[in-house]
Enzyme design. Structure first.
Site, PDB file in Angstrom:
ATOM      1  N   ASP A  22       0.855  -1.162   0.105  1.00  0.00           N
ATOM      2  CA  ASP A  22       0.000  -0.039  -0.102  1.00  0.00           C
ATOM      3  C   ASP A  22       0.869   1.403   0.160  1.00  0.00           C
ATOM      4  O   ASP A  22       1.873   1.425   0.610  1.00  0.00           O
ATOM      5  CB  ASP A  22      -0.894   0.091   1.266  1.00  0.00           C
ATOM      6  CG  ASP A  22      -1.766   1.261   1.293  1.00  0.00           C
ATOM      7  OD1 ASP A  22      -2.770   1.305   0.742  1.00  0.00           O
ATOM      8  OD2 ASP A  22      -1.773   1.891   2.141  1.00  0.00           O
ATOM      9  N   GLU A  31       1.301   0.045  -5.037  1.00  0.00           N
ATOM     10  CA  GLU A  31       1.055   1.463  -5.590  1.00  0.00           C
ATOM     11  C   GLU A  31       2.355   2.431  -5.537  1.00  0.00           C
ATOM     12  O   GLU A  31       2.407   2.726  -4.624  1.00  0.00           O
ATOM     13  CB  GLU A  31      -0.107   2.070  -4.557  1.00  0.00           C
ATOM     14  CG  GLU A  31      -1.323   1.124  -4.390  1.00  0.00           C
ATOM     15  CD  GLU A  31      -2.154   1.933  -3.436  1.00  0.00           C
ATOM     16  OE1 GLU A  31      -3.321   2.359  -3.948  1.00  0.00           O
ATOM     17  OE2 GLU A  31      -1.844   2.161  -2.308  1.00  0.00           O
TER      18      GLU A  31
END
Length: 642
Positions: free
Chosen positions: A320, A351
């Site tokens: 994340d 990400e």
């Protein structure tokens, strides 16, 4: 003392922090160079007063230790840490087990938590392609139509039910039939935003880390015994493996649930980034940023990843807000996993962005998209460029992409098919192996909701079966399934999943977020289309190729008209004979059908706008094909030698 000087003096690289309980011995170790005294407190139950208190002994490099010559399995514990004359209570930041809601740590002999046969558990081989299915544990089985027994709904145990007895496939049976190869599970380490003792109507995606090395308790059938969550989490992974599916863990090492975390209490000021004015950095938009780039922060994260891979047999990790971590740390994690398990055996992607800017440690680089070329080739990134080119801007709900009426996107779409290896973006990946192609994820609108909003003037009737939206959904899937790179899909995308326009449903409740299994029947046509694409993709080496030179297989890229493009793919498998030596792929997002000439050879249609994984031979005297409005076509050339 600077951070660098502090690290040089106190860096500790051994892998034994936390509690080690086995073979009739229990060893407690914590790292706290600033502490003047640490008191270990033991409890025989969750609550009440400690039955035993013992001073920890300070060793080298700020490590405190206490050894017991017996097993303390099942005991709870915490610490009183004295820094600058003040005692602060804290749980163990290195804990591997905890009480209900994670406020106190628990001693556990991990060998006693293994389900039957777990030491022999092995991940299934991945055949053909990496196709990732993103899933929230509670979403999977909360719907009563899932057929899962009520006591297991929303729990780890739901994954152990192989047949639910429903008249149509649901849950594990459905996943097997769909054909995906990886299940990406949203965070299932212990997070702080749900009361584990509360009712099942509570909900959160789980991006609120509390205890990084402990499974979340709200997914367990019993929160009063810390060993249950461990055993049932292992049972879930074991069952997924048994049914041919690898498991990816969504990990959140960029921030903590609260600023006053166990890490902060143990070593104040070390684990977080700060602005020049002394305020906490907030690149995560969650109140704090973990200070990746510092020696013991990097050790903590890398060791945590390795722990989940070894102890729980996790097959991959999705990071994340990876842009808040560093290139150096990500490459280290890749290297260590490769050394332990074999090159590429564990999947890594993340990400490549952050919510806000964040001060980096000197000499480090942020793991952002612009630095993709600095990352190891075995670290993937989500391709928001592909996503937005296909369906439109992720935040501007009515702005269309290629499939839903957007203009001037033809060139971007043709760049996307090579995994952006031929330019067209602000970065250049080392190979298409770094590209994760997708059009929807847990964040933002579901694909169905985005298409409804952008194609029907902000219409909010998400339950209506719009035939034009259904066609655009198929075309979106067709495009990213025929791009080079790895494939990722949000659970339910294949049956028109709707959250009724809620673009940030992280705490909107399980009834809104759950997979509604009856939609697999209502939208069976769409399910079958995805299922066919998944099956077909595994048979196309020209698209599955992940080598640096894979983009050279793409040739003859053409823009025929507004919203109509095509390209050819060298589909030869140089290790074995294949069915089709070349592919011809056409995307027609226009409002009218188009006729295109066929290259020389014998061709068969493998997928079109209505059916995927079909085998329709084109008559040898037919020199062209007609591609329907708002659809795609994939053809394979057969019968060519050499």
């Amino acid at each position: 003392m600077t951070n660098k000087e502090f690290d040089e003096k106190f860096r500790y690289d051994e892998k034994d922090l936390g509690v080690n309980c086995k073979e009739g011995k229990t060893v407690f170790k914590v790292w706290s160079p600033m502490a003047e005294r640490i008191l270990l407190r033991l409890y025989d139950k969750d609550g009440g007063e400690p039955f035993l208190e013992r001073e920890m002994r300070l060793g080298e490099r700020g490590v405190w230790e206490r050894v017991f010559p017996e097993s303390l399995h099942g005991m709870y514990y915490d610490y009183l840490v004295r820094i600058e004359g003040k005692d602060v209570r804290t749980a163990d930041p290195y804990a591997i087990c905890c009480n209900c809601n994670g406020s106190r740590s628990m001693v556990v002999d991990l060998g006693q938590t293994d389900p039957e046969g777990f030491p022999e558990d092995r991940a299934p081989a991945v055949e053909g392609e990496q196709i990732i299915y993103e899933l929230h544990i509670k979403d999977f089985s909360y719907d009563k139509d899932s057929g899962i027994p009520e006591v297991y709904r929303g729990k780890y145990k739901a994954f152990t039910i192989e047949k639910t007895g429903q008249s149509y496939p649901t849950c594990m049976e459905y996943l097997k039939e769909l054909g995906v190869t990886y299940v990406h599970l949203l965070p299932f380490f212990d997070y702080g935003s749900v009361d584990e003792a509360g009712d099942g109507n509570q909900y959160n995606w789980g991006y609120d880390p509390l205890n990084f090395n402990v499974p979340e308790g709200s997914y367990a059938t019993d929160v009063s015994d810390g060993t249950v969550r461990i055993r049932e989490c292992k049972e879930m992974i074991q069952s997924l493996h048994k049914n041919g599916l690898r498991v990816i863990m969504d990990v959140v090492y960029n921030h903590t649930y609260r600023n006053d975390s166990w890490l902060e209490r143990m070593v104040p000021g070390y684990y977080y980034r700060y602005q020049e004015d002394g305020s906490l950095s907030d690149g995560s938009a969650c109140g704090n940023d973990i200070a990746a780039g510092r020696a013991m922060v990097d050790n903590y994260i890398a060791d945590s990843v390795m722990y989940w891979a070894k102890e729980y047999h996790v097959d991959g990790f999705r990071f994340d807000l990876m842009g808040l971590l560093t290139v150096e740390l990500m490459n280290r994690i890749r290297r260590e996993l490769d050394e332990e398990f074999g090159t590429g055996e564990k999947l890594i992607y993340g990400e490549p962005w952050r919510a806000n800017s964040s001060p980096m440690e000197s000499g480090t680089r942020a793991a952002l998209k612009v630095n993709t070329g600095c990352l190891d080739e075995g670290i993937g990134i989500f391709s928001d460029d592909t996503r937005d080119a296909i369906k439109g801007h992720v935040f501007r709900e009515e702005e269309p992409g290629f499939v839903n009426g957007g203009d001037g996107l033809e060139a971007l779409i043709l760049h996307a098919v090579t995994g952006w290896r031929d330019g067209g973006a602000v970065f250049r990946p080392r190979s298409c192996a770094q590209i994760i192609n997708y059009v929807s994820a847990h964040d933002n609108f579901t694909l169905w909701d985005k298409l409804v909003l952008s194609m029907h003037n902000g219409e909010s009737d998400f339950s209506t079966r719009y035939e034009d939206v259904l066609a655009a959904n198929k075309l979106a899937a067709f495009i990213y399934f025929t791009c080079q790179g790895s494939l990722f899909m949000q659970a339910g995308e294949e049956f028109a999943r709707t959250k009724f326009g809620d673009e940030n449903s992280f705490q909107s409740g399980p009834k809104l977020n759950m997979l509604k299994w009856s939609r697999t029947v209502e939208y069976k046509e769409l399910v079958d289309y995805y299922k066919g694409l998944i099956h077909l993709r595994k048979k196309l080496p020209g698209l599955c190729d992940k080598h640096k030179s894979a983009a050279l297989r793409i040739r003859g890229k053409s823009i025929h008209a507004d919203k109509v493009v095509s390209f050819r793919v060298d589909n030869r498998d140089f290790d074995q004979a294949g069915e089709w030596d070349e592919l011809y792929i056409i995307y027609n997002a226009s409002l009218k059908e188009h006729q295109l000439d066929l290259p020389a050879g014998k061709w068969e249609i493998l997928a079109d706008g209505k059916v995927s994984d079909c085998r329709l031979k084109v008559p040898e005297d037919q020199a062209s094909v007609t591609v329907g409005a708002g659809s795609g076509m994939l053809l394979g050339r057969y019968g060519v030698e050499g």
